[in-house]
Scaffold this motif. Structure first.
Motif, PDB file in Angstrom:
ATOM      1  N   ASP A   1       0.823  -1.217   0.000  1.00  0.00           N
ATOM      2  CA  ASP A   1       0.000   0.000   0.000  1.00  0.00           C
ATOM      3  C   ASP A   1       0.855   1.264   0.000  1.00  0.00           C
TER       4      ASP A   1
ATOM      5  N   ASP B   1      -8.563  -7.094  10.343  1.00  0.00           N
ATOM      6  CA  ASP B   1      -8.759  -7.442   8.930  1.00  0.00           C
ATOM      7  C   ASP B   1      -7.679  -6.793   8.079  1.00  0.00           C
ATOM      8  N   LYS B   2      -7.448  -5.513   8.322  1.00  0.00           N
ATOM      9  CA  LYS B   2      -6.461  -4.756   7.555  1.00  0.00           C
ATOM     10  C   LYS B   2      -5.058  -5.294   7.799  1.00  0.00           C
TER      11      LYS B   2
ATOM     12  N   LEU C   1      -4.123  -8.267   8.795  1.00  0.00           N
ATOM     13  CA  LEU C   1      -3.970  -9.594   8.197  1.00  0.00           C
ATOM     14  C   LEU C   1      -3.693  -9.503   6.708  1.00  0.00           C
ATOM     15  N   GLU C   2      -4.473  -8.701   5.996  1.00  0.00           N
ATOM     16  CA  GLU C   2      -4.286  -8.617   4.542  1.00  0.00           C
ATOM     17  C   GLU C   2      -2.943  -7.983   4.189  1.00  0.00           C
ATOM     18  N   GLU C   3      -2.521  -6.997   4.971  1.00  0.00           N
ATOM     19  CA  GLU C   3      -1.211  -6.383   4.726  1.00  0.00           C
ATOM     20  C   GLU C   3      -0.084  -7.378   4.953  1.00  0.00           C
TER      21      GLU C   3
ATOM     22  N   ARG D   1      -0.187 -10.658   4.798  1.00  0.00           N
ATOM     23  CA  ARG D   1      -0.218 -11.662   3.726  1.00  0.00           C
ATOM     24  C   ARG D   1       0.426 -11.099   2.456  1.00  0.00           C
ATOM     25  N   GLU D   2       0.092  -9.857   2.156  1.00  0.00           N
ATOM     26  CA  GLU D   2       0.664  -9.233   0.969  1.00  0.00           C
ATOM     27  C   GLU D   2       2.170  -9.029   1.122  1.00  0.00           C
TER      28      GLU D   2
ATOM     29  N   GLU E   1      -4.916 -12.320  15.218  1.00  0.00           N
ATOM     30  CA  GLU E   1      -4.650 -12.303  13.773  1.00  0.00           C
ATOM     31  C   GLU E   1      -4.407 -13.722  13.258  1.00  0.00           C
TER      32      GLU E   1
ATOM     33  N   TRP F   1      -6.531 -15.728  10.474  1.00  0.00           N
ATOM     34  CA  TRP F   1      -5.794 -16.235   9.307  1.00  0.00           C
ATOM     35  C   TRP F   1      -6.178 -17.693   9.043  1.00  0.00           C
TER      36      TRP F   1
ATOM     37  N   ARG G   1      -9.915 -17.958   7.854  1.00  0.00           N
ATOM     38  CA  ARG G   1     -10.230 -17.448   6.513  1.00  0.00           C
ATOM     39  C   ARG G   1      -9.439 -18.122   5.403  1.00  0.00           C
ATOM     40  N   TYR G   2      -8.199 -18.456   5.722  1.00  0.00           N
ATOM     41  CA  TYR G   2      -7.326 -19.028   4.695  1.00  0.00           C
ATOM     42  C   TYR G   2      -6.677 -20.303   5.231  1.00  0.00           C
TER      43      TYR G   2
END
Length: 301
Positions: A42, A107-108, A110-112, A114-115, A137, A141, A144-145
């Protein structure tokens, strides 16, 4: 007499402030030459350290407010890098990673994270090793995945069953006190003279950026994360749930909650350690040995 004392205090405070500002200027080089590598997420720099190779990838995830996850987890990383690829991720607002704008929901985060791992070329599935707040977290994780998580080694982690306790937590007086010590330069005096290069890095981070808006914001989203976790079944991936006796003595639900996570697992253990919250520092060799056995046993589950 009072006037002289006041002038002395102001003079000392001004000298400390200037001294701290000069040192922070010199310490900028630490951010330019990190022990790991930066990846862009980001539009911001995230610091990720890794070493070792192997069939399994261990990812260490830090507690709330940790100055330097890299420095904290490095001894465990050294212990385990002969058996697996070991990764220390410093989420935004921590260690040498950037501080970013916006709310720090789980949520934010976790996605960061992972990226960040993907951009560093680090592929799963992962053995997640969270400490304290990052346990939330790690649980999200795995929910969801699930294909990305082959196991969780939870080191006295925050758990959703403690939601009512987190909800009652009020204003943390330590935060403004710490910010005052940090901004005035008093914290640098308290920290003392660094003993080595890693200590220098930790001091630099502490005196510049330890309690920042990201750290403060993420603490406000704990209850929200607990509610999200409670919407789904607990993960069934193999797990070790370490519980510190200190936390267990203070909160009986701490023990039963971790046991419930272990019971939901296809191969789960809940282990009480007679130490404080930073279990991986008090019981480093024990935990390193257990993780080694854990990753060796995963393929047989």
């Amino acid at each position: 007499m009072m006037k002289k004392a006041f002038i002395l205090v102001v003079t000392v405070m001004a000298a400390l402030f200037i001294f701290n500002e000069l040192w922070m200027k010199k310490e900028e080089a630490i951010w330019l030459d990190p022990p790991g590598r930066y990846v862009e997420v980001d539009g911001h720099k995230m610091h990720i350290y890794s070493e070792g190779e192997g069939e399994h990838t261990i990812v260490f995830m830090s507690a709330w407010g940790d100055t330097s996850p890299y420095a904290n987890f490095l001894p465990l990383c050294k212990d385990l890098s002969a058996y697996a690829k070991v990764v220390i991720i410093e989420r935004f607002g921590y260690g040498l990673s950037d501080t970013v704008d916006g709310e720090r929901t789980f949520d934010k985060i976790l996605e960061e994270d992972r990226e960040g791992l993907a951009k560093a070329g680090i592929k799963g599935p992962f053995v997640l090793c969270p400490h304290s707040i990052s346990g939330l977290e790690a649980t999200l994780w795995a929910q969801r995945y699930p294909s990305e998580v082959e196991g969780i080694v939870a080191m006295d982690t925050s758990i959703a069953s403690m939601r009512d306790v987190y909800e009652k937590q009020g204003f943390n007086i330590q935060i403004p006190i710490f910010i005052f010590l940090q901004k005035t330069g008093i914290l640098r005096v308290i920290n003392g003279i660094p003993k080595n290069e890693t200590d220098k890095m930790v001091t630099a981070i502490s005196c510049r950026n330890e309690v920042n808006k990201n750290v403060i914001s993420e603490n406000k989203h704990i209850v929200e994360a607990c509610d999200e976790i409670d919407k789904n079944l607990l993960p069934t991936v193999p797990t070790i749930q370490y519980v510190s006796k200190q936390a267990g003595d203070a909160y009986p639900k701490w023990i039963t909650g971790h046991q419930a996570i272990a019971d939901a697992s296809v191969d789960g253990k809940c282990i009480m350690l007679d130490c404080g919250h930073y279990v991986y520092k008090f019981e480093e060799k024990r935990i390193a040995g257990d993780i080694k056995e854990f990753i060796e046993s995963i393929n047989s589950v």
